[in-house]
Write a protein that holds these residues in place. Structure first.
Motif, short mmCIF file in Angstrom:
data_model
loop_
_atom_site.label_atom_id
_atom_site.label_comp_id
_atom_site.label_asym_id
_atom_site.label_seq_id
_atom_site.Cartn_x
_atom_site.Cartn_y
_atom_site.Cartn_z
N SER A 43 -80.05 51.75 10.00
CA SER A 43 -80.68 53.06 10.09
C SER A 43 -82.15 53.00 10.47
N GLY A 44 -82.57 51.94 11.14
CA GLY A 44 -83.98 51.80 11.46
C GLY A 44 -84.47 52.64 12.61
N GLY A 45 -83.55 53.12 13.42
CA GLY A 45 -83.96 53.92 14.57
C GLY A 45 -83.69 55.39 14.34
N SER A 46 -83.99 56.19 15.34
CA SER A 46 -83.77 57.63 15.22
C SER A 46 -82.31 57.99 15.39
N THR A 47 -81.58 57.16 16.09
CA THR A 47 -80.15 57.38 16.26
C THR A 47 -79.41 56.08 15.99
N TYR A 48 -78.12 56.20 15.76
CA TYR A 48 -77.29 55.02 15.53
C TYR A 48 -76.74 54.52 16.85
N GLU A 51 -49.70 48.07 18.77
CA GLU A 51 -50.58 46.89 18.82
C GLU A 51 -51.83 47.05 17.97
N ASP A 52 -52.05 48.21 17.40
CA ASP A 52 -53.16 48.41 16.46
C ASP A 52 -52.77 47.96 15.05
N THR A 53 -51.51 47.60 14.85
CA THR A 53 -51.05 47.15 13.55
C THR A 53 -51.78 45.88 13.14
N ALA A 54 -52.39 45.91 11.96
CA ALA A 54 -53.18 44.78 11.47
C ALA A 54 -53.74 45.12 10.10
N VAL A 55 -54.34 44.11 9.48
CA VAL A 55 -55.18 44.36 8.30
C VAL A 55 -56.59 44.62 8.82
N TYR A 56 -57.17 45.72 8.39
CA TYR A 56 -58.50 46.12 8.84
C TYR A 56 -59.53 45.80 7.75
N TYR A 57 -60.61 45.17 8.18
CA TYR A 57 -61.66 44.75 7.26
C TYR A 57 -62.98 45.43 7.61
N CYS A 58 -63.68 45.85 6.59
CA CYS A 58 -65.04 46.35 6.70
C CYS A 58 -65.99 45.20 6.41
N ALA A 59 -67.12 45.15 7.12
CA ALA A 59 -68.06 44.05 6.92
C ALA A 59 -69.50 44.53 7.09
N ALA A 60 -70.42 43.82 6.45
CA ALA A 60 -71.84 44.17 6.51
C ALA A 60 -72.65 42.97 6.99
N THR A 61 -73.66 43.25 7.82
CA THR A 61 -74.52 42.21 8.35
C THR A 61 -75.96 42.67 8.40
N VAL A 62 -76.86 41.71 8.31
CA VAL A 62 -78.28 42.04 8.48
C VAL A 62 -78.69 41.93 9.94
N ALA A 63 -77.77 41.50 10.80
CA ALA A 63 -78.07 41.41 12.23
C ALA A 63 -78.38 42.79 12.77
N LYS A 64 -79.36 42.85 13.66
CA LYS A 64 -79.78 44.14 14.22
C LYS A 64 -79.84 44.06 15.73
N PRO A 65 -79.46 45.15 16.46
CA PRO A 65 -79.02 46.41 15.87
C PRO A 65 -77.62 46.38 15.29
N TYR A 66 -76.77 45.46 15.77
CA TYR A 66 -75.43 45.26 15.24
C TYR A 66 -74.89 43.96 15.80
N SER A 67 -73.69 43.56 15.42
CA SER A 67 -73.09 42.33 15.92
C SER A 67 -71.59 42.51 16.10
N THR A 68 -71.04 41.83 17.10
CA THR A 68 -69.59 41.82 17.32
C THR A 68 -68.96 40.51 16.85
N LEU A 69 -69.77 39.63 16.29
CA LEU A 69 -69.29 38.32 15.88
C LEU A 69 -69.00 38.29 14.39
N ALA A 70 -67.79 37.90 14.03
CA ALA A 70 -67.41 37.85 12.62
C ALA A 70 -68.32 36.91 11.83
N ALA A 71 -68.76 35.84 12.46
CA ALA A 71 -69.61 34.86 11.77
C ALA A 71 -70.96 35.44 11.38
N SER A 72 -71.35 36.55 11.98
CA SER A 72 -72.64 37.18 11.66
C SER A 72 -72.59 38.00 10.39
N TYR A 73 -71.39 38.29 9.92
CA TYR A 73 -71.22 39.18 8.76
C TYR A 73 -71.08 38.35 7.49
N ALA A 74 -71.96 38.63 6.53
CA ALA A 74 -71.96 37.87 5.29
C ALA A 74 -71.07 38.49 4.22
#
Length: 127
Positions: free
Chosen positions: A54-59, A92-115
């Motif tokens: 939320s550091g910017g004016s928009t997401y 093909e959308d069938t799967a287990v869906y996971y929520c994740a949080a990262t300090v990477a900014k502005p965001y990350s697409t890499l699973a390894a970035s999420y702690a």
């Protein structure tokens, strides 16, 4: 430390919709970029969508090509939640869906970035 709990998964027919929610425990939730990933049986965990902190004016938001124009990620910092609206669902959308949080900014697409990760919620789309 951030604890994440997903909800909203279930069984839906092709073309249907589901809304996943992720509740976060962090007092500094707004400082984290958030992502959704999914994992089907026998496959690696794959990126679905991300939303910036939320550091910017928009997401900023970013989507995997396979879900673009069908899924929408959003966040509500007042409620410490991030949501994934899933429309026009396909088998093909069938799967287990996971929520994740990262300090990477502005965001990350890499699973390894999420702690921090939730326990996952099952989404099944029947044909």
């Amino acid at each position: 430390q951030v604890q994440l709990v997903e909800s909203g998964g279930g069984l839906v027919q092709t073309g249907g919709s589901l809304r996943l929610s992720c509740a976060a425990s962090a007092r500094t939730f707004s400082r984290y970029s958030m992502g959704w990933f999914r994992q089907a049986p026998g496959n690696e965990r794959r990126f679905v969508a991300a939303i910036s902190w939320s550091g910017g004016s928009t997401y900023n938001t970013y989507y995997a090509d396979s879900v673009k124009n069908r899924f929408t990620i959003s966040r509500d910092n007042a409620k410490n939640t991030v949501n994934l609206q899933m429309d026009s669902l396909k088998p093909e959308d069938t799967a287990v869906y996971y929520c994740a949080a990262t300090v990477a900014k502005p965001y990350s697409t890499l699973a390894a970035s999420y702690a921090y990760w939730g326990q996952g919620t099952q989404v099944t789309v029947s044909s």
